[in-house]
Design a protein around this motif. Structure first.
Motif: not given
Length: 803
Positions: A408-414
């Motif tokens: 349902l989701g994933k780690r992310k650097v923004n």
């Protein structure tokens, strides 16, 4: 002795420096190099005001000192001469921008030479010179070939006055920083540069440079790195909405979702949205607002609910309403957010307005029903099923791991940093060296055809729909495709003013090279810039852009260093005498021409550096200027008491050694005001004594030379060795002769100063205490009292505590 005639003296030495090329950097030198640089000026029609030369004078002092220390110094000058103000002037007055530019540069050149800066004029560059912008275009072609330049239709900041697109940085408080007109959003096809590819490196490599901490902080804040997760929200239409959040732990508190009005899913779902006309009307209104207006925290929240659809909270299956609102931007994150009104002030305001649920999921803060939490990183999780009881810092990674396991989701650097909107719909800029072919798409012109020069046109106004003035240059536009030989059209947009200033420091290293932007040998010798000074207002614009270009050039093997500048400092503004920013409208602008006419360039330079702390803003003062002129007169008039002794007199030897040390150290720390104060004190010492040796006088004028170069050169002609003072060695001091034999300390009783006394320097704690306790005055004051304790700080004070 003749009186101090600054007019004759200053012109004489400016001519002499120019004739001899005294400040030209050497090529193939065996000396250590020192490359110092200012932000090259934009040559406006108004000319310099007294605020501009503050930076130039400061680095001129550093450059002059380094030459005297035996360095091969490069202190260059040039012109950032493309730009909208010149084009606007050309449109208004029906004159070609290149004529305006040439006239403005001539005036700026006269003013800078009048002030005696030790620029290497043999390396002068101009961003509007085709031999310069040939290499700006060459760099763009390399960016294009490496996939870092691309064209995209996107909402841009549109200036309703200038009729051009603006970068975010050129919009100040919702208006154009140039003309003050309203800025609205408009969709246009624009050339973009992928600066976001370098976002992490632009942060990481700040560890390798000597920038002021506030500059590093501004760069990091602008890039805006955050760690979080992308979360999938299923929509009732069967589509999937992705949101980015730094607070995955608060997912159980999400009570609604919000899309940007420009989000592509809205058009896709229009048949399912039962109030699509209302949604369309809101989108139209939002398009009129600038990004500043849309993201302003204090503004009232507006939005429209998408009737007929809902989103599913992936954490608990709850059905959530979906809104569009202009406080969400399509260009940041994914263009959609999950709203947690209990723990975000903007979401709270929105929820209150639309009567939406507010669920507390972090305990231990303000009453949720009264005000949103201001510090949600404290406290433990509540109302969050498997997260309950966990502190926030543990709950965030726990929730992300759960989302990843569930798919349902994933780690992310923004990053907040956006790609750079690079094209401008105007004439006075570098032509973009690409053509469009129906068969081959966008194609670079051959590098052998660079520079692609601006065509001659008669009118410079942009079209009503914002097309570039070049769109009317039909003969220039129509060309052939370098790939297939078929018909093609040139790009009619031009580059922004930032293009030429993103690499100019490299051209200074080898400005007359026709084969490369600079030779490999020159780049390896001069790179990187050792010391760069500029305004704080450019630390999120020019500094970031030029670091990006330089890193790209490093990656493709053109330059030898990762970073362009090793040291970056900044200066404060000089304000008007009324303590406001200098501007024509306020009537407080001081013209350096008038100052130099009345007091001379050396007095002007001395006052610019004496006016106050260099990194602070400070108001101009005519009285302060007069004081600096009188100081120079006093230095000149010391000639009447100079004797023929070459050494230092015994009674002033210590003062002179201390002055050499202090002035040199203060220059390096950019404490120019205290360095000048030290020299003023030395002049007082000489005047008080009534005589000064030739050796002492020569040391004084050598220390003063970087600040007041004209007068000191003239004095050196009389008292020196006949050569240029500017090229003499910097004075050396004897460390042993900078230490006082005696120092003054204060003696306190119960924290109040009661006496001062001279004691031998270096006296230890016990000796300091004994000296203080045995003065007649202190003995009388403590007689008959109970001494509770004595605090002795060697070299500073003794405090006696009595009852």
């Amino acid at each position: 002795m003749e009186s101090y005639n600054f007019k004759a003296i200053e012109k004489k030495w400016q001519d002499k420096w120019e004739e001899t090329g005294a400040f030209h950097a050497e090529t193939n030198s065996k000396k250590p190099k020192f490359y110092t640089m200012i932000e090259f000026p934009y040559p406006s029609g108004a000319g310099l005001h007294v605020g501009h030369p503050r930076s130039y004078t400061a680095l001129d002092i550093i450059a002059r000192k380094r030459r005297m220390e035996g360095y091969n110094v490069l202190y260059p000058i040039g012109w950032d001469a493309f730009g909208l103000p010149t084009e606007n002037f050309a449109i208004k007055n029906k004159v070609h921008p290149k004529i305006v530019t040439a006239k403005n540069i001539a005036n700026f050149t006269r003013q800078l030479k009048m002030l005696g800066f030790s620029f290497d004029w043999s390396r002068e560059i101009n961003t509007t010179d085709p031999s310069y912008y040939k290499w700006t275009q060459w760099i763009f072609l390399q960016l294009f070939k490496h996939g870092l330049a691309y064209k995209q239709e996107m909402p841009i900041n549109w200036c309703t006055g200038c009729k051009v697109g603006l970068s975010n940085e050129e919009v100040v408080n919702g208006v154009c920083e140039r003309c003050g007109s309203e800025v609205v959003q408009k969709r246009k096809s624009q050339w973009m540069l992928k600066i976001t590819e370098y976002a992490q490196r632009l942060i990481d490599d700040l560890d390798d440079v000597n920038y002021l901490e506030k500059i590093k902080t501004q760069q990091k804040n602008w890039i805006g790195r955050s760690e979080g997760a992308e979360v999938k929200f299923k929509l009732s239409t069967g589509d999937e909405m992705i949101v980015y959040t730094t607070r995955a732990d608060t997912l159980f508190g999400a009570t609604y979702t919000v899309m940007s009005p420009e989000h592509p899913l809205i058009e896709k779902m229009k048949d399912s949205i039962t109030n699509y006309d209302e949604v369309l009307a809101y989108k139209t209104e939002a398009a009129k607002k600038s990004e500043f207006e849309r993201t302003e925290l204090a503004k009232e929240k507006t939005g429209v609910k998408l009737e007929g659809i809902y989103a599913v909270n992936p954490a608990n299956g709850a059905k959530l309403p979906v809104f569009i609102s202009d406080y969400v931007l399509v260009t940041y994150g994914t263009g959609a957010i999950m709203a947690v009104p209990a723990h975000d002030s903007r979401d709270w305001d929105f929820a209150k307005k639309f009567n939406l649920p507010i669920i507390e999921v972090v305990s231990g803060g303000k009453n949720v029903q009264e005000e949103a939490y201001t510090d949600v990183y404290k406290g433990n999780m509540v109302n969050s099923e498997f997260l309950n009881g966990l502190p926030v810092k543990e709950a965030i990674p726990t929730m992300i791991e759960w989302l990843e396991k569930q798919g349902l989701g994933k780690r992310k650097v923004n990053f907040k940093l956006r790609d750079w909107v690079f094209s401008r719909q105007r004439y006075w800029g570098e032509p973009i060296p690409l053509v469009h072919c129906d068969k081959c798409g966008w194609v670079p012109i051959p590098e052998s055809e660079l520079p692609l020069e601006l065509p001659e046109i008669e009118t410079f106004e942009p079209g009503e729909n914002g097309e570039s003035p070049l769109a009317k240059a039909y003969d220039w536009i129509e060309t052939t495709c370098p790939c297939c030989g078929g018909k093609a059209q040139r790009e009619t947009d031009t580059m922004p003013q930032w293009a030429g200033s993103s690499w100019y420091f490299l051209r200074y290293m080898d400005p007359h090279n026709d084969e490369a932007l600079a030779s490999k040998e020159a780049l390896e010798y001069w790179s990187p810039v050792d010391w760069y000074n500029g305004g704080m207002e450019h630390t999120t614009l020019h500094l970031l852009y030029s670091r990006f270009w330089h890193k790209f050039l490093y990656d493709i093997g053109v330059v030898p260093t990762k970073e362009p500048y090793m040291k970056r400092t900044s200066h404060g503004m000089i304000l008007g005498e009324n303590n406001e920013k200098m501007s024509k409208s306020r009537g407080n602008v001081v013209n350096p021409d008038e100052v130099v006419e009345e007091f001379g360039a050396d007095a002007f330079r001395t006052y610019e550096m004496f006016i106050g702390a260099f990194d602070q803003s400070t108001p101009w003062s005519q009285q302060g200027l007069k004081g600096c002129y009188k100081f120079l007169e006093r230095v000149w008039n010391l000639q009447s008491i100079v004797n023929d002794e070459e050494g230092y007199s015994a009674d002033l030897e210590k003062n002179i050694n201390k002055a050499i040390k202090k002035v040199g150290e203060d220059f390096e720390r950019m404490k120019f005001n205290t360095a000048i104060a030290t020299m003023m004190s030395l002049v007082n010492d000489f005047s008080k004594k009534g005589s000064v040796t030739k050796g002492e006088y020569k040391t004084l004028i050598t220390l003063l030379n970087p600040v007041a170069p004209h007068m000191t050169e003239e004095l050196w002609l009389t008292y020196g060795n006949g050569e240029l003072l500017s090229l003499q060695p910097w004075p050396k001091y004897d460390e042993g002769k900078t230490v006082d034999d005696e120092i003054e300390i204060v003696v306190q009783i119960n924290g109040k100063i009661k006496d001062k006394l001279m004691i031998p320097a270096g006296l230890d704690k016990d000796g300091t205490q004994e000296a203080a306790m045995n003065t007649e005055k202190i003995k009388g004051l403590i007689e008959g009292k109970n001494v509770v304790k004595v605090i002795a700080v060697p070299g500073k004070l003794v405090n006696i505590v009595v009852k």
